[in-house]
Every structure is written in C-alpha cells, then in structure tokens.
Design a protein around this motif. Structure first.
Motif, short mmCIF file in Angstrom:
data_model
loop_
_atom_site.label_atom_id
_atom_site.label_comp_id
_atom_site.label_asym_id
_atom_site.label_seq_id
_atom_site.Cartn_x
_atom_site.Cartn_y
_atom_site.Cartn_z
N ASP A 52 0.73 -1.14 0.11
CA ASP A 52 0.08 -0.18 0.05
C ASP A 52 0.91 1.24 -0.07
N ILE A 53 1.84 1.38 0.70
CA ILE A 53 2.61 2.57 1.04
C ILE A 53 3.48 2.50 -0.33
N SER A 54 4.01 1.31 -0.85
CA SER A 54 4.72 1.58 -2.41
C SER A 54 3.85 2.14 -3.43
N GLN A 55 2.63 1.50 -3.33
CA GLN A 55 1.91 1.82 -4.37
C GLN A 55 1.33 3.57 -4.27
N GLU A 56 1.27 4.11 -3.09
CA GLU A 56 1.07 5.46 -2.71
C GLU A 56 2.14 6.46 -3.26
N VAL A 57 3.46 5.71 -3.07
CA VAL A 57 4.49 6.56 -3.53
C VAL A 57 4.42 6.65 -4.79
N PHE A 58 4.29 5.60 -5.56
CA PHE A 58 4.32 5.69 -7.25
C PHE A 58 3.21 6.43 -7.65
N ILE A 59 2.00 6.48 -7.07
CA ILE A 59 0.92 7.26 -7.44
C ILE A 59 1.27 8.77 -7.24
N LYS A 60 1.88 8.95 -6.32
CA LYS A 60 2.15 10.41 -5.92
C LYS A 60 3.27 11.01 -6.89
N ALA A 61 4.17 10.16 -7.13
CA ALA A 61 5.24 10.25 -8.10
C ALA A 61 4.63 10.57 -9.59
N TYR A 62 3.82 9.76 -9.86
CA TYR A 62 3.11 9.93 -11.12
C TYR A 62 2.45 11.03 -11.27
N GLU A 63 1.57 11.36 -10.27
CA GLU A 63 0.72 12.57 -10.28
C GLU A 63 1.38 14.05 -10.21
N ASN A 64 2.72 13.85 -9.58
CA ASN A 64 3.49 15.11 -9.47
C ASN A 64 4.87 15.24 -10.21
N LEU A 65 4.80 14.42 -11.23
CA LEU A 65 6.00 14.23 -12.05
C LEU A 65 6.30 15.48 -12.68
N LYS A 66 5.34 16.34 -13.22
CA LYS A 66 5.60 17.54 -13.83
C LYS A 66 6.18 18.69 -12.72
N ALA A 67 5.99 18.36 -11.31
CA ALA A 67 6.65 19.20 -10.65
C ALA A 67 8.24 18.94 -10.25
N PHE A 68 8.67 17.73 -10.67
CA PHE A 68 10.04 17.36 -10.64
C PHE A 68 10.80 18.25 -11.25
N ARG A 69 11.73 19.05 -10.51
CA ARG A 69 12.32 20.03 -10.90
C ARG A 69 13.97 19.60 -11.71
N ARG A 70 14.37 18.51 -11.51
CA ARG A 70 15.57 17.65 -11.80
C ARG A 70 16.58 18.56 -11.22
N GLU A 71 16.60 19.02 -10.25
CA GLU A 71 17.92 19.55 -9.47
C GLU A 71 18.61 18.47 -8.87
N ALA A 72 17.96 17.37 -8.45
CA ALA A 72 18.48 16.18 -7.86
C ALA A 72 18.09 15.05 -8.51
N PRO A 73 18.64 13.94 -8.41
CA PRO A 73 18.42 12.82 -9.22
C PRO A 73 16.96 12.41 -8.82
N PHE A 74 16.37 11.69 -9.77
CA PHE A 74 15.10 11.46 -9.70
C PHE A 74 14.74 10.50 -8.40
N GLU A 75 15.72 9.62 -8.15
CA GLU A 75 15.65 8.53 -7.00
C GLU A 75 15.55 9.45 -5.83
N HIS A 76 16.14 10.45 -5.48
CA HIS A 76 16.34 11.08 -4.38
C HIS A 76 14.86 11.82 -4.19
N TRP A 77 14.46 12.45 -5.23
CA TRP A 77 13.28 12.87 -5.10
C TRP A 77 12.13 11.97 -5.05
N LEU A 78 12.31 10.56 -5.44
CA LEU A 78 11.27 9.67 -5.04
C LEU A 78 11.29 9.28 -3.74
N SER A 79 12.73 9.11 -3.11
CA SER A 79 12.81 8.87 -1.77
C SER A 79 12.11 9.73 -0.97
N ARG A 80 12.31 10.99 -1.20
CA ARG A 80 11.74 11.92 -0.29
C ARG A 80 10.05 11.92 -0.44
N ILE A 81 9.47 11.61 -1.40
CA ILE A 81 8.05 11.17 -1.55
C ILE A 81 7.72 9.81 -0.52
#
Length: 187
Positions: A52-81
C-alpha cells in the motif's frame, strides 16, 4: 530487469512519461520499486501495508512528475516522496493505535543460540513497544537516523526539515525513548 531497461536514462523515461507514455513510467517503477519497498519496510510490518505504501509513493510520483525540477536525481526525489508517505502512514497508525512499527527489523538469527535469538526477540519487542508509544515524527527520526543510519543532511533533505530541526527532533526523540524505557524498567 533486462539491460535495455537499464540503458534508458531516468531523464528519458521521465520525458516520455510526461508525453503520455505510461510504459516509460512502468519502467521507472520497475527500476525503483525495490528501493521504495525497502524504505517502506522500515515503517510497516506486513506485506499488504508495504505494498500500500509503495503504491501510494508511485501514485504520488506519477501525479506530481511535472513538479520534478531535476535539480537532484529522480531517485532522491522519489525517496523524499517515500519518506513522506511513510510519515503519513505512521500518523494514520498512531491515530488507530494498533500498530507495532518495527516488526520487520528482526535480523536473521539462524546461526545463534536459542538464548541469543530469544534475547534479540525480546529486545526487538521492547523497542517496538517503546517506539509505538512515541509520536510519528519521533519514530520517523529514530528510524531514519538510528536504524537506517542516514546522515542528518540527508534526513533534512528527505523530510524538508532544516538540519537544526533534525538534530533537535533527534535529541528529543532519543530523550522520549529513554524516558519510556526507564519507566518500563521502574515497574
């Protein structure tokens, strides 16, 4: 995951996803699901909760991907989520007051004696019980700092707190844990 998937950069997969290619996002999920699941396993106790947590993380990542500023690696941004999703999970569980958050942290003890396994199990149960008495942000900081052994700077980045706030919360969380354990032994 085969070599072709590994050769495609996160940047290309993100761009493709933003253009509507859901298969590209599926490749990102496949690439990072083990990391997200591992992080979530520090906060949840059973497979359904982890999923459930993992699914929630990836749903939030998908929904907010436009907000990813690419200042840090994607993995870091995803870890933060993921850290925020785990924090939300702990708060929900705290409200329900029916969860021991560290049950999945017992180490493999096959090579140790029965007494050693029993002592480790008892220590784990005591720590689990004590941490269940703590506020969610206290459990989060103890888990990230002491169990995950993350540096203060990384915890600050993952949580959005300042480094000073991380240190203060860590100090207070340790004091709370100490107080809970001392009261237990006074009985």
């Amino acid at each position: 995951m085969d070599n072709v998937e590994n050769e495609i950069s996160d940047e290309r997969l993100i761009n493709a996803t933003l253009l509507g290619d859901d298969e590209a996002f599926a490749l990102l999920v496949a690439r990072y699901k083990r990391r997200v699941f591992s992080l979530a396993s520090r906060f949840a106790r059973d497979r359904d909760e982890l999923e459930d947590i993992s699914q929630e993380v990836f749903i939030k990542a998908y929904e907010n991907l436009k907000a990813f500023r690419r200042e840090a690696p994607f993995e870091h941004w995803l870890s933060r989520i993921a850290v925020r999703a785990c924090y939300d999970f702990l708060r929900r569980i705290r409200r329900e007051k029916s969860h021991t958050p560290l049950e999945d942290l017992v180490y493999e003890l096959k090579d140790q004696s029965h007494e050693a396994r029993q002592a480790a199990r008892e220590a784990h149960e005591l720590l689990s019980w004590a941490m269940s008495k703590m506020r969610p942000e206290e459990r989060l900081i103890i888990t990230l700092l002491e169990l995950e052994e993350k540096p203060v700077k990384e915890i600050a980045e993952l949580t959005g707190w300042s480094e000073a706030k991380v240190k203060v919360r860590a100090f207070r969380a340790r004091q709370t844990l100490k107080t809970i354990l001392e009261k237990t032994y006074e009985r």
